[in-house]
Write an enzyme that holds these catalytic residues in place. Structure first.
Site, PDB file in Angstrom:
ATOM      1  N   CYS A   8      94.737 121.038  59.862  1.00 22.66           N
ATOM      2  CA  CYS A   8      95.024 122.474  59.783  1.00 22.66           C
ATOM      3  C   CYS A   8      95.424 123.058  61.145  1.00 22.66           C
ATOM      4  CB  CYS A   8      93.777 123.191  59.271  1.00 22.66           C
ATOM      5  SG  CYS A   8      94.146 124.859  58.681  1.00 22.66           S
ATOM      6  N   ASP A 131      82.504 124.915  54.837  1.00 22.97           N
ATOM      7  CA  ASP A 131      82.723 124.991  56.280  1.00 22.97           C
ATOM      8  C   ASP A 131      81.442 125.518  56.929  1.00 22.97           C
ATOM      9  OD1 ASP A 131      83.950 125.117  58.785  1.00 22.97           O
ATOM     10  OD2 ASP A 131      85.080 126.952  58.355  1.00 22.97           O
TER      11      ASP A 131
HETATM   12  O1  LIG Z   1      91.820 127.257  62.533  1.00 26.27           O
HETATM   13  C1  LIG Z   1      91.722 128.486  62.682  1.00 26.27           C
HETATM   14  O2  LIG Z   1      92.116 129.038  63.700  1.00 26.27           O
HETATM   15  C2  LIG Z   1      91.112 129.313  61.595  1.00 26.27           C
HETATM   16  C3  LIG Z   1      91.180 130.688  61.698  1.00 26.27           C
HETATM   17  C4  LIG Z   1      90.636 131.494  60.716  1.00 26.27           C
HETATM   18  C5  LIG Z   1      90.000 130.919  59.627  1.00 26.27           C
HETATM   19  C6  LIG Z   1      89.907 129.538  59.518  1.00 26.27           C
HETATM   20  C7  LIG Z   1      90.457 128.717  60.479  1.00 26.27           C
HETATM   21  N1  LIG Z   1      90.394 127.329  60.407  1.00 26.27           N
HETATM   22  C8  LIG Z   1      89.685 126.595  59.420  1.00 26.27           C
HETATM   23  O3  LIG Z   1      88.334 126.467  59.798  1.00 26.27           O
HETATM   24  C9  LIG Z   1      87.814 125.215  59.389  1.00 26.27           C
HETATM   25  C10 LIG Z   1      87.065 124.542  60.497  1.00 26.27           C
HETATM   26  O4  LIG Z   1      87.825 124.353  61.639  1.00 26.27           O
HETATM   27  P1  LIG Z   1      87.367 123.366  62.816  1.00 26.27           P
HETATM   28  O5  LIG Z   1      87.808 121.986  62.417  1.00 26.27           O
HETATM   29  O6  LIG Z   1      85.895 123.475  62.963  1.00 26.27           O
HETATM   30  O7  LIG Z   1      88.093 123.841  64.019  1.00 26.27           O
HETATM   31  C11 LIG Z   1      88.996 124.410  58.891  1.00 26.27           C
HETATM   32  O8  LIG Z   1      88.915 124.421  57.485  1.00 26.27           O
HETATM   33  C12 LIG Z   1      90.208 125.176  59.289  1.00 26.27           C
HETATM   34  O9  LIG Z   1      91.142 125.094  58.250  1.00 26.27           O
END
Ligand SMILES: O=C(O)c1ccccc1N[C@@H]1O[C@H](COP(=O)(O)O)[C@@H](O)[C@H]1O
Length: 220
Positions: A8, A131
Site C-alpha cells: 500500500c 489493523d
Molecule cells: O499508509 C498510509 O499513509 C495510510 C493513511 C491513512 C490510513 C491508512 C493508511 N495506511 C494503511 O494502514 C495500514 C498499516 O500500515 P503500516 O504497514 O503499519 O504502515 C495498512 O493497511 C495501510 O494500507
C-alpha cells in the site's frame, strides 16, 4: 484461496513495478492529504494504468464523502475501496451499494473488545482488514503508522469474509504474523519504506518473498 499480498501507499511507477515484480496481488493508493503517501487522483490513475491486468488496485480513503467516492469511481475505477476511517456499517453498506464497488473495511484492533464490531462490518463488506488501532494524537494518521498489535487477538478470525492483516508488518515479521494468525492476506505500507512515503524495492521484494515462503511451507 491463496494468500493475498497487498503493498500500500505506492506513489511512483517504480513502486508499482517493484510491487508487481515481487509478486504482490494488490497495490494500494492512498487518498489522505495528511499522509506522506497521499497521491492525486491523476497520479493514482497513471499508477493504476501501469498495474492494469497485473495486480488489483485498491483505493484507500478515509471517511470519503459521496462526491469523492464518485470521483474515484469515475476516474480510477478501482477493484476495491479500502475504507480506513470511522465509517459506520451503514455508511459502508451505502457506499458499496450506491457505487456498486467492492469494499474492504479497516478495523482498528487494540483489545478483544474491538472485535465486537467485526460481525456488523462483515455483513456489509466484501473483505475486512484488521489493523493496529491508531494513536489518539491530533496529527496522528488513521493508519500507516508502522504499529503492530497483539496478533493472537485475531488468530483464526473467520467472519465469513476474507480478512487481511496489517499494522507494523515488515520483511522480518510477516512470516510469523501469517503463521500465527492464518488470515487470508497481509498488507504493508511503512514496513517496506526507506523513509516515510518512499518505498524500498528491496524491502518490497523481501516482504513478498517472506510471505510466499509460508505458503510453500504449507503453514497457511
Ligand atoms: O499508509 C498510509 O499513509 C495510510 C493513511 C491513512 C490510513 C491508512 C493508511 N495506511 C494503511 O494502514 C495500514 C498499516 O500500515 P503500516 O504497514 O503499519 O504502515 C495498512 O493497511 C495501510 O494500507
Amino acid at each position: 484461496m491463496p494468500l493475498l499480498v497487498k503493498i500500500c501507499g505506492l506513489k511512483t511507477m517504480r513502486d508499482v513495478d517493484a510491487a508487481i515484480g515481487a509478486g504482490a496481488d494488490m497495490i494500494g493508493v492512498v487518498f489522505f492529504p495528511k499522509s506522506p503517501r497521499n497521491v492525486s487522483l491523476a497520479t493514482a490513475c497513471a499508477l493504476s494504468g501501469r498495474a492494469c491486468g497485473r495486480a488489483g488496485v485498491v483505493a484507500l480513503a478515509v471517511d470519503p464523502d459521496d462526491d469523492f467516492v464518485a470521483a474515484i469511481m469515475a476516474n480510477l475505477k478501482p477493484d476495491l475501496i479500502q475504507l480506513h476511517g470511522a465509517e459506520t456499517p451503514e455508511r459502508v453498506a451505502d457506499i458499496r451499494h450506491r457505487f456498486s464497488v467492492r469494499v474492504m473495511k479497516a478495523i482498528g484492533v487494540g483489545s478483544a473488545e474491538d472485535l465486537a464490531q467485526v460481525p456488523a462490518y462483515a455483513a456489509v463488506s466484501d473483505m475486512l482488514l484488521v489493523d493496529a488501532k491508531p494513536p489518539k494524537t491530533p496529527d496522528g494518521l488513521p493508519g500507516g503508522n508502522g504499529l503492530t498489535f497483539d496478533w493472537r487477538l485475531v488468530a483464526g478470525l473467520d467472519p465469513g469474509r476474507p480478512v487481511m492483516l496489517s499494522g507494523g508488518l515488515h520483511p522480518g515479521n510477516v512470516a510469523e504474523a501469517i503463521r500465527l494468525t492464518r488470515l487470508n492476506g497481509v498488507d504493508v505500507s511503512s514496513g517496506v519504506e526507506s523513509s516515510p512515503g518512499r518505498k524500498d524495492p528491496d524491502k518490497i521484494r523481501a516482504f513478498v518473498e517472506a510471505a510466499r515462503l509460508t505458503e510453500a511451507e504449507g503453514v497457511w
